[in-house]
Motif scaffolding. Structure first.
Motif, PDB file in Angstrom:
ATOM      1  N   TYR A 181       0.846  -1.196   0.000  1.00 38.12           N
ATOM      2  CA  TYR A 181       0.000   0.000   0.000  1.00 38.12           C
ATOM      3  C   TYR A 181       0.886   1.253   0.000  1.00 38.12           C
ATOM      4  O   TYR A 181       1.822   1.359   0.794  1.00 38.12           O
ATOM      5  N   PHE A 182       0.556   2.191  -0.882  1.00 40.14           N
ATOM      6  CA  PHE A 182       1.253   3.471  -0.843  1.00 40.14           C
ATOM      7  C   PHE A 182       0.326   4.572  -1.348  1.00 40.14           C
ATOM      8  O   PHE A 182      -0.722   4.312  -1.954  1.00 40.14           O
ATOM      9  N   SER A 183       0.702   5.821  -1.073  1.00 42.18           N
ATOM     10  CA  SER A 183      -0.091   6.969  -1.513  1.00 42.18           C
ATOM     11  C   SER A 183       0.841   8.153  -1.706  1.00 42.18           C
ATOM     12  O   SER A 183       2.071   8.002  -1.705  1.00 42.18           O
ATOM     13  N   ILE A 184       0.267   9.355  -1.877  1.00 41.32           N
ATOM     14  CA  ILE A 184       1.056  10.561  -2.115  1.00 41.32           C
ATOM     15  C   ILE A 184       0.341  11.752  -1.491  1.00 41.32           C
ATOM     16  O   ILE A 184      -0.893  11.824  -1.490  1.00 41.32           O
ATOM     17  N   VAL A 185       1.124  12.688  -0.921  1.00 42.37           N
ATOM     18  CA  VAL A 185       0.578  13.892  -0.291  1.00 42.37           C
ATOM     19  C   VAL A 185       1.234  15.125  -0.897  1.00 42.37           C
ATOM     20  O   VAL A 185       2.270  15.033  -1.557  1.00 42.37           O
ATOM     21  N   ARG A 186       0.614  16.280  -0.635  1.00 40.67           N
ATOM     22  CA  ARG A 186       1.102  17.554  -1.169  1.00 40.67           C
ATOM     23  C   ARG A 186       0.824  18.651  -0.151  1.00 40.67           C
ATOM     24  O   ARG A 186      -0.188  18.614   0.563  1.00 40.67           O
ATOM     25  N   ASP A 187       1.709  19.618  -0.087  1.00 42.38           N
ATOM     26  CA  ASP A 187       1.550  20.759   0.813  1.00 42.38           C
ATOM     27  C   ASP A 187       0.217  21.443   0.529  1.00 42.38           C
ATOM     28  O   ASP A 187      -0.063  21.852  -0.597  1.00 42.38           O
TER      29      ASP A 187
END
Length: 332
Positions: free
Chosen positions: A85-91
């Protein structure tokens, strides 16, 4: 290499480029995708297993990567137990600005506000919790991760972050996208070149709303307060992983990745980069344009490519929705 993969595609974080990587890896190896009946898994409702085409008869699947509001118990019904499982975030300082522009036609809070500056000056004048589309207007990352909308205290926030730590061994950071691709490739044990990609779903800067100055940055982070805490948390874990990988090694691999991308762009693309949709002669390569939102750029291929190279370029340039339709034809 890991072939059982769950990617939580969060909104406006560069996720479309990651999805293209996953599409190409799985397509090239005959892996089976958990596909929505249309283009999203019942979003904005929490994910449910019956929304996967072919469930339950064809479960489990190899890769799940299309938009959903995360719901672990239901995801586990369609994906193998050893899935990565993985994901991505942003400021949220940039995510909030991008969301305002892109979802202007979808979120009532944005639609009713004359400008980003006026929205930030008095957000509660325009925002009503629960109003149609307003999940796009506040703490969108927190929402996409399927976390409680209104945690009562800091203990609930920390418990939510601890749950994500247990579930997602890797969370990428949009501001460090190339470093993210290198760490993702390492975590998945994929061969070099498998994460090469073009920047999908980028938007034209013409007429775009912009968060200008430190005041707007702080206002955006304060308004999206849960997203800001989530971002700080995963930014910290990301760099801890980078240190363990080795910073000098990371810089070398990022440099090689960028060189390969530049070479592929020169070989594949007219103008060696993204262009407005109206300038793309092949309708199968024109990206979706959100109603009332910004102009989304896509890619036009050079003429005269030899068949093998054209196939590689075509897959790298193909927008998410068209690639999903292609995978659907292959599987069903």
């Amino acid at each position: 290499p890991h072939t059982h993969v769950v990617f939580l595609k969060t909104h406006k974080t560069g996720g479309s480029s990651i999805v293209n990587v996953l599409h190409r890896f799985g397509h090239g190896r005959g892996l089976r995708f958990a596909l929505p009946h249309r283009y999203q898994f019942g979003y904005p409702l929490p994910f449910r297993a019956p929304w996967v085409r072919g469930y339950p008869g064809r479960a489990p699947f190899d890769i799940l990567c299309h938009h959903m509001r995360f719901n672990l118990a239901e995801v586990q019904k369609v994906m193998p137990n050893d899935s990565f499982y993985f994901s991505i975030v942003r400021d949220p300082a940039t995510l909030g600005e991008s969301s305002f522009r892109y979802f202007r036609g979808a979120a009532a809070a944005f639609r009713n506000s004359p400008s980003l500056g006026q929205f930030l000056a008095q957000p509660t004048r325009f925002y009503r919790y629960g109003e149609r589309g307003n999940h796009f207007a506040r703490n969108l990352l927190w929402f996409d991760f399927g976390l409680p909308d209104q945690p009562k205290n800091s203990q609930e926030i920390q418990a939510s972050l601890a749950f994500l730590d247990r579930t997602f061994p890797l969370v990428l950071v949009a501001e460090h996208f190339d470093e993210s691709l290198v760490l993702l490739r390492d975590a998945l044990c994929w061969p070099e070149g498998s994460v090469d990609s073009f920047a999908h779903n980028s938007r034209s800067r013409h007429g775009a709303a912009r968060a200008s100055g430190a005041a707007h940055v702080e206002q955006l982070r304060a308004w999206h307060n849960l997203d800001w805490q989530l971002y700080l948390h995963f930014n910290s874990s990301f760099w801890a992983r980078a240190e363990a990988f080795g910073m000098q090694r990371l810089r070398r691999e990022v440099s090689r990745l960028r060189q390969r991308r530049e070479r592929l762009a020169q070989q594949c693309l007219l103008g060696a980069g993204p262009v407005p949709a109206r300038d793309i002669p092949d309708g199968n390569l024109r990206p979706f344009q959100p109603p009332g939102g910004a102009s989304v750029l896509g890619f036009a291929l050079r003429d005269g490519l030899e068949p093998g190279m054209r196939e590689l370029c075509l897959r790298m340039a193909m927008p998410e929705l068209q690639y999903k339709d292609l995978l659907e034809r292959v599987q069903f």
